[in-house]
Design a protein around this motif. Sequence first.
Motif, PDB file in Angstrom:
ATOM      1  N   LEU A 381       0.730  -1.366   0.077  1.00 49.85           N
ATOM      2  CA  LEU A 381      -0.052  -0.104  -0.025  1.00 49.85           C
ATOM      3  C   LEU A 381       0.942   1.304   0.186  1.00 49.85           C
ATOM      4  CD1 LEU A 381      -2.727  -0.970   2.712  1.00 49.85           C
ATOM      5  CD2 LEU A 381      -2.994  -1.102   0.076  1.00 49.85           C
ATOM      6  N   VAL A 382       2.170   1.100   0.429  1.00 48.70           N
ATOM      7  CA  VAL A 382       2.892   2.369   0.393  1.00 48.70           C
ATOM      8  C   VAL A 382       4.208   2.108  -0.264  1.00 48.70           C
ATOM      9  CG1 VAL A 382       4.089   3.905   2.405  1.00 48.70           C
ATOM     10  CG2 VAL A 382       1.987   2.943   2.830  1.00 48.70           C
ATOM     11  N   ILE A 383       5.032   1.232  -0.173  1.00 53.10           N
ATOM     12  CA  ILE A 383       6.280   1.072  -0.519  1.00 53.10           C
ATOM     13  C   ILE A 383       6.205   0.900  -2.231  1.00 53.10           C
ATOM     14  CG2 ILE A 383       8.391  -0.276  -0.955  1.00 53.10           C
ATOM     15  CD1 ILE A 383       8.109  -0.737   2.256  1.00 53.10           C
ATOM     16  N   LEU A 384       5.457   0.283  -2.740  1.00 58.73           N
ATOM     17  CA  LEU A 384       5.395  -0.123  -4.298  1.00 58.73           C
ATOM     18  C   LEU A 384       4.865   1.136  -4.870  1.00 58.73           C
ATOM     19  CD1 LEU A 384       4.095  -3.689  -4.723  1.00 58.73           C
ATOM     20  CD2 LEU A 384       6.326  -2.804  -5.288  1.00 58.73           C
ATOM     21  N   PRO A 385       3.853   1.696  -4.282  1.00 57.30           N
ATOM     22  CA  PRO A 385       3.191   3.027  -5.130  1.00 57.30           C
ATOM     23  C   PRO A 385       4.401   3.971  -5.148  1.00 57.30           C
ATOM     24  CG  PRO A 385       1.375   2.102  -3.854  1.00 57.30           C
ATOM     25  CD  PRO A 385       2.861   1.344  -3.454  1.00 57.30           C
ATOM     26  N   LEU A 386       5.062   4.292  -3.830  1.00 58.87           N
ATOM     27  CA  LEU A 386       6.017   5.456  -3.738  1.00 58.87           C
ATOM     28  C   LEU A 386       7.234   4.948  -4.759  1.00 58.87           C
ATOM     29  CD1 LEU A 386       6.791   7.758  -2.250  1.00 58.87           C
ATOM     30  CD2 LEU A 386       7.748   6.345  -0.675  1.00 58.87           C
ATOM     31  N   LEU A 387       7.566   3.705  -4.658  1.00 53.63           N
ATOM     32  CA  LEU A 387       8.937   3.251  -5.563  1.00 53.63           C
ATOM     33  C   LEU A 387       8.468   3.487  -7.053  1.00 53.63           C
ATOM     34  CD1 LEU A 387      10.276   0.070  -3.735  1.00 53.63           C
ATOM     35  CD2 LEU A 387      11.064   2.196  -3.854  1.00 53.63           C
ATOM     36  N   ALA A 388       7.120   3.481  -7.405  1.00 57.36           N
ATOM     37  CA  ALA A 388       7.138   3.649  -8.762  1.00 57.36           C
ATOM     38  C   ALA A 388       7.140   5.215  -9.261  1.00 57.36           C
ATOM     39  CB  ALA A 388       5.526   3.396  -9.105  1.00 57.36           C
ATOM     40  N   ARG A 389       7.155   6.155  -8.323  1.00 61.38           N
ATOM     41  CA  ARG A 389       7.403   7.543  -8.486  1.00 61.38           C
ATOM     42  C   ARG A 389       8.891   7.894  -8.390  1.00 61.38           C
ATOM     43  NH1 ARG A 389       2.889  10.452  -8.338  1.00 61.38           N
ATOM     44  NH2 ARG A 389       0.832   9.747  -7.886  1.00 61.38           N
TER      45      ARG A 389
END
Length: 423
Positions: A381-389
């Motif tokens: 919920l946090v790490i994967l969406p943030l890493l995409a950016r």
Amino acid sequence: MGIGLHNSEFKNPVIRWVDQRLPVFTMMQKEYGTFPTPKNFNYFWNFGALAMVTLMVMILTGVFLAMNYTAHTSMAFDSVERIMRDVNYGWLLRYIHMNGASMFFIVVYTHIFRGMYYGSYKAPRELLWMTGVVIFLLMMATAFMGYVLPWGQMSFWGATVITNLFSAFPIIGDSIVTWLWGGFSVDNPTLNRFFSLHYLLPFVIAGVVFLHIAALHITGSNNPLGVEPKGPQDTIPFHPYYTIKDSFGLVIYFVVFAVLVFFIPNYLGHPDNYIPANPLVTPPHIVPEWYFLPFYAILRAVPDKLGGVLMMFGSIALLFVLPWLDGSPVRSMRFRPLARPFFLLWVVAVVVLGYVGGKPAEEPFVTISRFAAAYYFAYFLVILPLLARIERPLPLPESISRPVLRGGGPLPAGAAAKPMEKA
């Protein structure tokens, strides 16, 4: 050739006669013979085939066991003991089936790990991934119901505890539990319906596996580089290259399976399940089978019953929406230097949850499970969406062939990816 007959290219007259009227051999040749597959598969790609073979083994042994099993609370335990002692090779059938469940989950968990590490859930393979998650859910339901059938102490109390979880849902919870039990406690109606569903669901799994393979053959296989094949130079026929590779993996797999069955058949089981079910005696420590322990740990990590149930189901639901949680255009973790350690830490968190899930609900295990569960959810919920950016992936090769011929692996940082030169 007669009007309407399929134009078969097989030389054997019997095969050609059948294939002209029902082109199953042509279909098999197309889907498993000449089907183009990326030339850089590693041995992680064996586990899909291993899972399919294991499913076949489980269905066959289950059919023969069902011939000698009695789904009645007063006879179920004794019928299992009779299978072990009096039925010809009954002990072998049961040990294969019992340990086959564990082997099935080991294979499928490895298959899921491979899919997540190499980004096999990303476009255009979202439905392929989602059908895989459906198979996983059906496996869990089938395994849970099968664990109840021996009607030992852990079978009975495990069924009681797990089915009672649905009572946490407001308004409809108690009705769901009563429907699952077929009455007002875990008793003969429960055992009967669990046996029926345990027999039926593997055939449902086989149907979903067919859809899973169909989706795979529409979109094509992913590969360790996560780069789509650019042409014939990037692919090889499935047969004989990968049939040989899968066969080698299958031999190693059956050696491990045989060691488990013949030397340590009860290693992954619980000794309390060799005690007949007794509703008046509660075991000191009720635990599910090992492959459910990570989710059981998440359930116990939340002090509120309803919250724990929602978190447990949510941990699996996240896998359904994973293709949309990870927005990075790069598939393989080999080219994502930031995402790789976070993913490996997630794998460690799942292993830790499995370990503490088998321990008593006391400190320090409860606190450890809370930290591990928090990271489990934070990763999706946090790490994967943030890493995409924020992540800057390594340069991707322009084709599969060039890294394969150069020895594999990502290009050095800053190096330009060049097309493969003609020989």
